[in-house]
Design a protein around this motif. Sequence first.
Motif, PDB file in Angstrom:
ATOM      1  N   ASP A   1      -2.362  -9.228  -2.747  1.00 46.95           N
ATOM      2  CA  ASP A   1      -3.010  -7.916  -2.249  1.00 46.95           C
ATOM      3  C   ASP A   1      -2.444  -6.799  -1.885  1.00 46.95           C
ATOM      4  OD1 ASP A   1      -1.459  -8.067   0.094  1.00 46.95           O
ATOM      5  OD2 ASP A   1      -2.473  -9.529   1.150  1.00 46.95           O
ATOM      6  N   PRO A   2      -3.083  -5.781  -1.743  1.00 53.60           N
ATOM      7  CA  PRO A   2      -2.363  -4.540  -1.748  1.00 53.60           C
ATOM      8  C   PRO A   2      -0.961  -4.393  -1.022  1.00 53.60           C
ATOM      9  CG  PRO A   2      -4.650  -4.119  -1.579  1.00 53.60           C
ATOM     10  CD  PRO A   2      -4.297  -5.613  -1.301  1.00 53.60           C
ATOM     11  N   ILE A   3      -0.832  -5.038   0.077  1.00 51.38           N
ATOM     12  CA  ILE A   3       0.388  -4.708   0.854  1.00 51.38           C
ATOM     13  C   ILE A   3       1.285  -5.742  -0.015  1.00 51.38           C
ATOM     14  CG2 ILE A   3       1.611  -5.617   3.012  1.00 51.38           C
ATOM     15  CD1 ILE A   3      -0.947  -5.226   4.470  1.00 51.38           C
ATOM     16  N   ASP A   4       0.932  -6.855  -0.681  1.00 54.01           N
ATOM     17  CA  ASP A   4       2.096  -7.485  -1.453  1.00 54.01           C
ATOM     18  C   ASP A   4       2.567  -6.704  -2.429  1.00 54.01           C
ATOM     19  OD1 ASP A   4       2.074  -9.792  -0.147  1.00 54.01           O
ATOM     20  OD2 ASP A   4       0.659 -10.833  -1.347  1.00 54.01           O
TER      21      ASP A   4
ATOM     22  N   VAL B   1      -4.194  -7.847  -7.090  1.00 51.60           N
ATOM     23  CA  VAL B   1      -3.839  -7.821  -8.573  1.00 51.60           C
ATOM     24  C   VAL B   1      -3.435  -9.499  -8.891  1.00 51.60           C
ATOM     25  CG1 VAL B   1      -1.859  -7.108 -10.229  1.00 51.60           C
ATOM     26  CG2 VAL B   1      -2.718  -5.447  -8.273  1.00 51.60           C
ATOM     27  N   PRO B   2      -4.016  -9.626 -10.256  1.00 49.02           N
ATOM     28  CA  PRO B   2      -3.849 -11.310 -10.629  1.00 49.02           C
ATOM     29  C   PRO B   2      -2.348 -11.386 -11.034  1.00 49.02           C
ATOM     30  CG  PRO B   2      -5.075 -10.167 -12.144  1.00 49.02           C
ATOM     31  CD  PRO B   2      -5.064  -9.230 -11.016  1.00 49.02           C
ATOM     32  N   GLU B   3      -1.752 -12.549 -10.617  1.00 47.74           N
ATOM     33  CA  GLU B   3      -0.520 -12.748 -11.218  1.00 47.74           C
ATOM     34  C   GLU B   3      -0.096 -12.572 -12.510  1.00 47.74           C
ATOM     35  OE1 GLU B   3       1.988 -15.656  -8.969  1.00 47.74           O
ATOM     36  OE2 GLU B   3       2.025 -16.826 -10.875  1.00 47.74           O
ATOM     37  N   SER B   4      -1.015 -12.646 -13.552  1.00 43.68           N
ATOM     38  CA  SER B   4      -0.892 -12.272 -15.013  1.00 43.68           C
ATOM     39  C   SER B   4      -0.671 -10.795 -15.093  1.00 43.68           C
ATOM     40  CB  SER B   4      -1.929 -12.850 -15.604  1.00 43.68           C
ATOM     41  OG  SER B   4      -3.286 -12.181 -15.044  1.00 43.68           O
ATOM     42  N   LYS B   5      -0.989 -10.166 -14.341  1.00 42.05           N
ATOM     43  CA  LYS B   5      -0.745  -8.531 -14.369  1.00 42.05           C
ATOM     44  C   LYS B   5       0.221  -8.042 -13.411  1.00 42.05           C
ATOM     45  CE  LYS B   5      -5.633  -7.779 -16.198  1.00 42.05           C
ATOM     46  NZ  LYS B   5      -6.575  -7.151 -15.985  1.00 42.05           N
ATOM     47  N   ILE B   6       0.874  -8.782 -12.668  1.00 40.62           N
ATOM     48  CA  ILE B   6       1.396  -8.118 -11.454  1.00 40.62           C
ATOM     49  C   ILE B   6       2.904  -7.411 -11.900  1.00 40.62           C
ATOM     50  CG2 ILE B   6       2.564 -10.388 -10.793  1.00 40.62           C
ATOM     51  CD1 ILE B   6       1.466  -7.565  -8.388  1.00 40.62           C
TER      52      ILE B   6
END
Length: 487
Positions: A142-145, A105-110
């Motif tokens: 990433d998905p774990i993040d 997921v990009p930071e702009s959408k996290i």
Amino acid sequence: MKADKKNMLRISELAQKAGVSPATIKHYVNEGLIPKPVKTGKTMAYYDESSIDRIHRIKKLQKEKFLPLEVIRRMIDSGDTFEDDVNFGKAIFKQSLVSEKARPVPESKIERRCGYPLDHILALAEEGVVRPYIKDGVRYYDPIDVKIIEVMRRRGEMGIPFDHSLSTVRIYREAIEKAVDADVKLFTRSILGDVSTREAVKLMTEGDETLDALISLFRGRKARTISQNAIRSLDEIPGDLVFLNVLPLEGKELPDEAPTETFALAAYLAIKGDGQGAAKTLASAAAKEKKRLMPALIASVLAMDGARAAEALVEEHIPNPTARGLFNAAAALTYIFRALESPGFSEPIFLTKKAMRYLGRIGQVPARPDLSELAALYVKGGVFSILPDVLESTRPGVEILEAISELFQTGSIIVPEMEAWMRREIEFELLPAMEARTSAFLAKAYSRMGDKARASEKITRVAELSGPDSELVKWARAASASHGRAD
């Protein structure tokens, strides 16, 4: 350079057949994922047609298995063991923790994706709890993040403050990273390479399940042990606090007739052991004088009528910590005794922490304290030294008591101007009694900390000040022996 163009493709053809961009092909070449092209001129090169299958494998591993390129590079040449190596990579990188359909997921959408404030996410990244990476100038999680952020969000929804969660996660992250590092090294030395790839995958996958269960059990057992020790310490506090009180004294310097001034009379009665009379004297004082004598009144009420009666005075006159040390000490003692009367575990801890907030306002030990400063610090040091270890107050309490002990030995305590008999009582009876009790509390604390030699020294000092058969010496010896058995 000439090349056999059979089964060879130009980059545009390879890109079209493989379903990727020419830039991606160049990136894969640079990463060593597909063979370098055969150049036939400055601007012309041909790629082996077998690269199509390799590119498909790479994309599959990236999209479905979510493995990093450096791992994929080690797998795509493994032939018949390809799937075994894929499973091995998944086991190593714990891909079972996330869905294979998950995407970075990009930071702009996290923030929107996780429903969690971006400033909290950035704080997690700064702590190393999540580890975003940069691709084409964009930061991705990433998905774990994403899973970690979602867990942190749930903790917030439960009412757990973010700062507390961040500190807790930091503790566990540091411990777990150290444990995992040692675990991986041990696995590599003792198992990896000695069994088949499939067996290694099975050991890692099923072993992780049992290890997770063990970690949960270890955490629960340790938490239970800490709680049990804290409760045991709380149960010991009433017996310990008895020795914080220096009264009554022998009263060798008391005058033949009782004084008339309020404080002097209250002190006279308290030294003689008439706590009820001292409390009544203080309670009957004029309003202005009573305010000045409030710590003494609270202490008297606490001794005679109990913690609830004293708490009423604290809530009326000292509802919050103040700049006056004795006032804070009186309020703290009240809440400590209230904690000891309360059932269960959470309520006593709540009241104890309330007491600690008052004690926390009492400053450091000065080079030459006056009597009121000394009394407040004596209460703080004594109480801190006997609280449960979970509150981490033992060491600060010991430091205060050690400084006070030094003051007794150097005679650096300022005794204010007062009637001669009171001054003599302070110098020849009260201060030695305080020194003896300071040494007793240090003996108990040293024993808790495992320093038996210093505990023994302080017990000897208590005996010198109080007599070898005094109750204070017996208490200090019993406390030291009790912790010796616990060790």
